[in-house]
Design a protein around this motif. Structure first.
Motif, PDB file in Angstrom:
ATOM      1  N   THR A  21     -21.226  10.754   5.259  1.00 17.25           N
ATOM      2  CA  THR A  21     -20.425   9.204   5.354  1.00 17.25           C
ATOM      3  C   THR A  21     -19.604   9.281   6.663  1.00 17.25           C
ATOM      4  O   THR A  21     -19.186   8.143   7.105  1.00 17.25           O
ATOM      5  N   THR A  22     -18.789  10.445   6.859  1.00 17.88           N
ATOM      6  CA  THR A  22     -18.153  10.745   8.330  1.00 17.88           C
ATOM      7  C   THR A  22     -19.067  10.034   9.456  1.00 17.88           C
ATOM      8  O   THR A  22     -18.580   9.079  10.163  1.00 17.88           O
ATOM      9  N   GLU A  23     -20.119  10.695   9.484  1.00 19.02           N
ATOM     10  CA  GLU A  23     -21.004  10.028  10.612  1.00 19.02           C
ATOM     11  C   GLU A  23     -21.496   8.888  10.705  1.00 19.02           C
ATOM     12  O   GLU A  23     -21.846   8.316  11.599  1.00 19.02           O
ATOM     13  N   GLN A  24     -21.587   8.167   9.357  1.00 20.25           N
ATOM     14  CA  GLN A  24     -21.992   6.806   9.347  1.00 20.25           C
ATOM     15  C   GLN A  24     -20.956   5.868   9.117  1.00 20.25           C
ATOM     16  O   GLN A  24     -21.208   4.658   9.205  1.00 20.25           O
ATOM     17  N   GLY A  25     -19.787   6.271   9.605  1.00 20.73           N
ATOM     18  CA  GLY A  25     -18.732   5.369  10.084  1.00 20.73           C
ATOM     19  C   GLY A  25     -17.493   5.080   8.677  1.00 20.73           C
ATOM     20  O   GLY A  25     -16.703   4.246   9.139  1.00 20.73           O
ATOM     21  N   PHE A  26     -17.859   5.843   7.799  1.00 17.70           N
ATOM     22  CA  PHE A  26     -16.620   5.915   6.855  1.00 17.70           C
ATOM     23  C   PHE A  26     -15.421   6.411   7.120  1.00 17.70           C
ATOM     24  O   PHE A  26     -15.330   7.513   8.050  1.00 17.70           O
ATOM     25  N   ASP A  27     -14.504   5.854   6.746  1.00 20.98           N
ATOM     26  CA  ASP A  27     -13.162   6.212   7.342  1.00 20.98           C
ATOM     27  C   ASP A  27     -12.623   7.420   6.270  1.00 20.98           C
ATOM     28  O   ASP A  27     -11.908   8.374   6.822  1.00 20.98           O
ATOM     29  N   TYR A  28     -13.058   7.261   4.876  1.00 23.72           N
ATOM     30  CA  TYR A  28     -12.437   8.064   4.066  1.00 23.72           C
ATOM     31  C   TYR A  28     -13.589   8.389   3.080  1.00 23.72           C
ATOM     32  O   TYR A  28     -14.563   7.442   2.855  1.00 23.72           O
ATOM     33  N   HIS A  29     -13.611   9.296   2.282  1.00 24.86           N
ATOM     34  CA  HIS A  29     -14.498   9.720   1.386  1.00 24.86           C
ATOM     35  C   HIS A  29     -13.728  10.085  -0.032  1.00 24.86           C
ATOM     36  O   HIS A  29     -13.159  11.220   0.024  1.00 24.86           O
ATOM     37  N   LEU A  30     -13.666   9.451  -1.012  1.00 25.42           N
ATOM     38  CA  LEU A  30     -13.146   9.803  -2.414  1.00 25.42           C
ATOM     39  C   LEU A  30     -14.150   9.629  -3.449  1.00 25.42           C
ATOM     40  O   LEU A  30     -15.113   8.931  -3.624  1.00 25.42           O
ATOM     41  N   VAL A  31     -13.797  10.605  -4.313  1.00 29.86           N
ATOM     42  CA  VAL A  31     -14.747  11.088  -5.505  1.00 29.86           C
ATOM     43  C   VAL A  31     -14.318  10.308  -6.811  1.00 29.86           C
ATOM     44  O   VAL A  31     -12.976  10.537  -7.061  1.00 29.86           O
ATOM     45  N   LYS A  32     -15.086   9.546  -7.221  1.00 28.80           N
ATOM     46  CA  LYS A  32     -14.862   8.759  -8.588  1.00 28.80           C
ATOM     47  C   LYS A  32     -14.458  10.102  -9.618  1.00 28.80           C
ATOM     48  O   LYS A  32     -15.023  11.164  -9.917  1.00 28.80           O
ATOM     49  N   PRO A  33     -13.533   9.814 -10.864  1.00 25.99           N
ATOM     50  CA  PRO A  33     -12.699   8.630 -10.636  1.00 25.99           C
ATOM     51  C   PRO A  33     -11.678   8.707  -9.728  1.00 25.99           C
ATOM     52  O   PRO A  33     -10.996   9.807  -9.367  1.00 25.99           O
ATOM     53  N   ILE A  34     -11.432   7.473  -9.147  1.00 28.38           N
ATOM     54  CA  ILE A  34     -10.564   7.410  -7.963  1.00 28.38           C
ATOM     55  C   ILE A  34      -9.148   7.584  -8.505  1.00 28.38           C
ATOM     56  O   ILE A  34      -8.765   7.091  -9.461  1.00 28.38           O
ATOM     57  N   ASP A  35      -8.324   8.506  -7.762  1.00 28.29           N
ATOM     58  CA  ASP A  35      -6.898   8.543  -7.724  1.00 28.29           C
ATOM     59  C   ASP A  35      -6.350   7.582  -7.223  1.00 28.29           C
ATOM     60  O   ASP A  35      -6.257   7.365  -5.829  1.00 28.29           O
ATOM     61  N   LEU A  36      -5.900   6.754  -7.993  1.00 28.17           N
ATOM     62  CA  LEU A  36      -5.140   5.312  -7.543  1.00 28.17           C
ATOM     63  C   LEU A  36      -3.976   5.570  -6.431  1.00 28.17           C
ATOM     64  O   LEU A  36      -3.862   5.108  -5.505  1.00 28.17           O
ATOM     65  N   ASP A  37      -3.342   6.651  -6.701  1.00 27.62           N
ATOM     66  CA  ASP A  37      -1.882   7.168  -5.754  1.00 27.62           C
ATOM     67  C   ASP A  37      -2.567   7.508  -4.527  1.00 27.62           C
ATOM     68  O   ASP A  37      -2.229   7.142  -3.480  1.00 27.62           O
ATOM     69  N   GLU A  38      -3.740   8.242  -4.475  1.00 24.40           N
ATOM     70  CA  GLU A  38      -4.535   8.735  -3.430  1.00 24.40           C
ATOM     71  C   GLU A  38      -4.892   7.409  -2.383  1.00 24.40           C
ATOM     72  O   GLU A  38      -4.692   7.425  -1.278  1.00 24.40           O
ATOM     73  N   LEU A  39      -5.607   6.532  -3.179  1.00 19.65           N
ATOM     74  CA  LEU A  39      -6.165   5.363  -2.484  1.00 19.65           C
ATOM     75  C   LEU A  39      -4.841   4.681  -1.881  1.00 19.65           C
ATOM     76  O   LEU A  39      -5.165   4.186  -0.627  1.00 19.65           O
ATOM     77  N   LEU A  40      -3.920   4.417  -2.726  1.00 19.54           N
ATOM     78  CA  LEU A  40      -2.828   3.367  -1.926  1.00 19.54           C
ATOM     79  C   LEU A  40      -2.339   4.150  -1.074  1.00 19.54           C
ATOM     80  O   LEU A  40      -1.703   3.537  -0.053  1.00 19.54           O
ATOM     81  N   GLY A  41      -1.995   5.542  -0.892  1.00 14.96           N
ATOM     82  CA  GLY A  41      -1.555   6.210   0.072  1.00 14.96           C
ATOM     83  C   GLY A  41      -2.287   6.114   1.354  1.00 14.96           C
ATOM     84  O   GLY A  41      -1.807   5.983   2.470  1.00 14.96           O
ATOM     85  N   LEU A  42      -3.637   6.200   1.307  1.00 16.42           N
ATOM     86  CA  LEU A  42      -4.464   6.166   2.222  1.00 16.42           C
ATOM     87  C   LEU A  42      -4.311   4.830   2.830  1.00 16.42           C
ATOM     88  O   LEU A  42      -4.267   4.620   4.317  1.00 16.42           O
ATOM     89  N   ILE A  43      -4.743   3.680   2.213  1.00 16.58           N
ATOM     90  CA  ILE A  43      -4.246   2.369   2.712  1.00 16.58           C
ATOM     91  C   ILE A  43      -3.104   2.086   3.438  1.00 16.58           C
ATOM     92  O   ILE A  43      -3.041   1.670   4.494  1.00 16.58           O
ATOM     93  N   SER A  44      -2.087   2.753   2.717  1.00 21.11           N
ATOM     94  CA  SER A  44      -0.823   2.591   3.392  1.00 21.11           C
ATOM     95  C   SER A  44      -0.543   3.143   4.771  1.00 21.11           C
ATOM     96  O   SER A  44       0.102   2.658   5.595  1.00 21.11           O
ATOM     97  N   LYS A  45      -1.025   4.378   4.750  1.00 21.59           N
ATOM     98  CA  LYS A  45      -0.891   5.127   6.094  1.00 21.59           C
ATOM     99  C   LYS A  45      -1.857   4.485   7.194  1.00 21.59           C
ATOM    100  O   LYS A  45      -1.309   4.367   8.168  1.00 21.59           O
ATOM    101  N   THR A  46      -2.849   3.954   6.663  1.00 20.73           N
ATOM    102  CA  THR A  46      -3.753   3.290   7.746  1.00 20.73           C
ATOM    103  C   THR A  46      -3.517   1.977   8.130  1.00 20.73           C
ATOM    104  O   THR A  46      -4.011   1.699   9.183  1.00 20.73           O
ATOM    105  N   ALA A  47      -2.862   1.261   7.330  1.00 17.70           N
ATOM    106  CA  ALA A  47      -2.673  -0.260   7.489  1.00 17.70           C
ATOM    107  C   ALA A  47      -1.160  -0.429   8.529  1.00 17.70           C
ATOM    108  O   ALA A  47      -0.848  -1.221   8.556  1.00 17.70           O
ATOM    109  N   GLN A  48      -0.509   0.990   8.621  1.00 12.12           N
ATOM    110  CA  GLN A  48       0.616   0.377   9.268  1.00 12.12           C
ATOM    111  C   GLN A  48       0.626   0.238  10.778  1.00 12.12           C
ATOM    112  O   GLN A  48      -0.391   0.552  11.342  1.00 12.12           O
TER     113      GLN A  48
END
Length: 131
Positions: A104-131
């Protein structure tokens, strides 16, 4: 409810949720909307590529194992389009082995999360990246 979502230059960040498991896609979409994001949902990679061209998402939450076009191929299509090269693309999948994470990294994904998604982790990645 007060929005805590980061904003893009023209309003709330746009999130595209892609998952062939419709209940899972709907649940994740609702969660993103609850935090103030502008959300669209589709259920296969081919539809995701088309919808991304129309919706211009800031973030794509992409399942990998889908019919018609899988998430890895869809990510390749997104990354080939200059309009989506800087879109945050996050794999959200039930598979988390080392080889797939590398792929997934080689194909262009920025992150790889395993389900069930940890919403706090997801929001943290978005917040960190969107700044």
């Amino acid at each position: 409810m007060t929005s805590h979502a980061p904003v893009s230059h023209d309003g709330p960040l746009r999130v595209l949720v892609v998952d062939d498991n419709e209940p899972s896609a709907l649940t994740l979409s609702w969660a993103m909307e609850m935090y103030g994001y502008d959300v669209r949902t589709c259920h296969d990679g081919k539809a995701a590529v088309k919808l991304a061209d129309d919706f211009d998402p800031d973030i794509v939450l992409m399942d990998l194992g889908m019919p018609i076009m899988d998430g890895i191929e869809a990510c390749r299509h997104l990354r080939a389009n200059p309009a989506h090269r800087h879109t945050l693309v996050i794999a959200q999948t039930g598979w988390g082995d080392r080889e797939l994470r590398q792929k997934t990294t080689e194909q262009g994904f920025d992150y790889h999360l395993v389900k069930p998604i940890d919403l706090d982790e997801l929001l943290g990645l978005i917040s960190k990246t969107a700044q």
